[in-house]
Each structure stands twice: as C-alpha cells, then as structure tokens.
Design a protein around this motif. Structure first.
Motif, mmCIF file in Angstrom:
data_model
loop_
_atom_site.group_PDB
_atom_site.id
_atom_site.type_symbol
_atom_site.label_atom_id
_atom_site.label_comp_id
_atom_site.label_asym_id
_atom_site.label_seq_id
_atom_site.Cartn_x
_atom_site.Cartn_y
_atom_site.Cartn_z
ATOM 1 N N THR A 31 0.833 -1.211 0.000
ATOM 2 C CA THR A 31 0.000 0.000 0.000
ATOM 3 C C THR A 31 0.867 1.259 0.000
ATOM 4 N N SER B 299 2.396 1.750 -3.373
ATOM 5 C CA SER B 299 1.394 2.300 -4.276
ATOM 6 C C SER B 299 1.186 3.788 -4.024
ATOM 7 N N SER C 143 4.180 5.592 -5.332
ATOM 8 C CA SER C 143 4.100 5.651 -6.795
ATOM 9 C C SER C 143 3.126 6.732 -7.239
#
Length: 314
Positions: free
Chosen positions: A250, A253, A256
């Motif tokens: 998580t 992500s 990112s």
C-alpha cells in the motif's frame, strides 16, 4: 407500577369459541402472534387472552402527558415480552432451537479455539482425582476379597486337619460329622469367595488400565495443546507478516502515486516556462529585441563619452 390481573386464562379449553373471540383478537393483535398459531389451542387462548386484557394499556398512556401512565405502559410491554418469550420457550421447539443456536454462536465468538481446548483439558483433569479414587476403591475391595479368600481357604485346611486328627483319635461319629459338615460349608464359601475375588481382580485390572489410558490420553492432549499453541503463535506471526507486506504494498502504491503527482507538477512547471518563453515572441524576434537593446545602450554611452571627452583614444 401496577399489578396486571387479566381474566382467568382458559388453559384447558381447546376450542376457539370457548376461549375468546379469536378472529377479533387476531385482527387486533396483528402479526405478533401469527407465527405461533398451530402450536396448540391452549397456548393461543393464553396469549390472546393476555393481549385482550392488556391491549388498552398499550395505547392510552402515550396519548396523555401523565408520567405515571407512561411508566405503567413500559412495565406492561416488558411483561408481555417476558410472557411471550417464556411461552415460546415452553411451547415452541423451533423457537428454543433458534435461541440455543444464537446463544451458542455468541458464546463461541467470545473465545478462541486454543482457549476452548485448554478449558476442555482443565475439565478433564478435574475429573481425574475422582477416577483415581474410584480405582483405589476397586483395588481395596480386590485386596479385601483376596484376604477373605485366603482366610476361607485356611479355614478349609484347618477343618480338614481337625477331621483327620479326630478320625485318627477314634472320635465319635458326631464329631466327625460336624467337622465334615463345616468343611463342606467352608469349601462352598471358598468357591463363592474365589469367584468374587476373581471378578474383583479383573475389575481392578480393567480400572487400572482405564486410568492409565486416561492419564496417557491427557498427556497426549496436553502435548496437542502445546503444539496447537505453537500453531496459533505461528498463525499470528504469519498474519502480522502478511499485514506488513500488505501495508508495504500500500505504501509503495502511495509513493508511486506521489511520484506521478511530482512528475505532473514538473510537467506543469515546464509548460509554464514554455508559455512564458512563447509570450516573448519568436526566437528571431527576441534576438532583434536584444540587439536593439544593446545598440541603445551603446548609443547612450557614445553620446556620454563625446560630451565628457572620455572616449577611447583609439
């Protein structure tokens, strides 16, 4: 608080007509008792009679601001709920089954599997002293039976010796008959006591074997609990590791997405710079403007040098 005393309930009446106007009461009570129909006319009479007696109290209190009436109505509702619950538990098997299932589910959710195992183990261990006591009692009876058998056999041998001695001494027939009768009775007593002793000895062996099996089973159960505790700890560790990996994924992500946002910001910055450059015209226009700017500066300096005589000597 008041005491609710409806008319006597016709427990033994079985017809709807002899109980109360059932159709009228059914319309008044609505679907509350519809599901309980078919469970017996006595139960229907009881419930419909209760509703008929208490129905006026369910509606009138909330139409007036009387605090006492409001309390009385709440009490009445609680009484009805309690009576309906008790009636369902007594006369409705499916209702009892539903309550048992729901309560068992709730209780199961309050403890883990390993806690249930430990509790079961404790209950079994608590029964072990009684089993030991029972085995001890069987062993004591077996020992007593063996002793009684030995005493009876000794009595038979004693009477046999007395008979031989008396016969060798030419004792009267009455004495010999007495010894022979006692010997025969004692021999029958030995046979009976031998059968009892043998059964008690067998029971003793079975009881000891059962106790040993129970003790061994409890030991294995304890070992199983220890292994299950290790499994439970391993399960927790694996769950923590999985949760950590999920959180890391998580976070990656999120990082990112943050990188994408940063690149979007850089893109907007470049767009702004390009727009600013484009607002100044084409490249040629900018070079011409720069040249004219430099020429203006040079003309101003030449004029100033000519005025002051401070120009270059070249």
């Amino acid at each position: 608080m008041i005491s609710v005393m409806p008319a006597p309930f016709p427990y033994k009446q079985t017809s709807a007509a002899s109980c109360l106007p059932i159709d009228s009461l059914r319309r008044q009570s609505g679907p509350t008792l519809h599901a309980m129909e078919g469970q017996g006319s006595g139960l229907k009479c009881l419930l419909f009679s209760l509703i008929a007696a208490l129905k006026p109290r369910l509606h009138s209190p909330f139409l007036t601001p009387d605090k006492g009436n409001e309390t009385m109505s709440i009490t009445t509702i609680l009484i009805i709920v309690a009576v309906l619950f008790a009636a369902g538990m007594l006369f409705w098997p499916k209702f009892r089954q539903a309550i048992r299932i729901r309560s068992n589910d709730a209780v199961d959710g309050m403890s883990t599997a390993i806690e249930k195992e430990k509790d079961e183990y404790k209950q079994l261990v608590a029964k072990l002293p009684k089993q030991r006591e029972a085995v001890s009692s069987v062993m004591a009876r077996s020992t007593q039976a063996d002793k009684a058998l030995a005493d009876a056999e000794a009595r038979v041998a004693e009477l046999q010796d007395k008979y031989v001695t008396a016969k060798g001494a030419n004792a009267p027939d009455t004495v010999l008959d007495k010894y022979a009768t006692e010997w025969e009775e004692s021999k029958a007593d030995v046979d009976a006591k031998r059968a009892i002793a043998e059964e008690l000895n067998s029971a003793e062996e079975e009881a000891i074997s059962a106790l040993e099996e129970t003790t061994e089973a409890l030991k294995k159960f304890a070992d199983k609990i220890e292994r299950d505790e290790g499994k439970a700890e391993l399960t927790k560790a694996l769950d923590v590791a999985a949760e950590a990996r999920e959180q890391a994924a998580t976070m990656k992500s999120s990082i990112s997405r943050a990188g994408e946002a940063s690149r979007a910001i850089d893109h907007e910055l470049e767009k702004a710079r390009s727009r600013n450059e484009l607002s100044k015209g084409s490249r040629a226009d900018r070079e011409v403007a720069e040249f004219e700017k430099q020429q203006a500066k040079k003309s101003a300096r030449e004029a100033l040098d000519a005025l002051t005589g401070s120009g270059d000597s070249k």
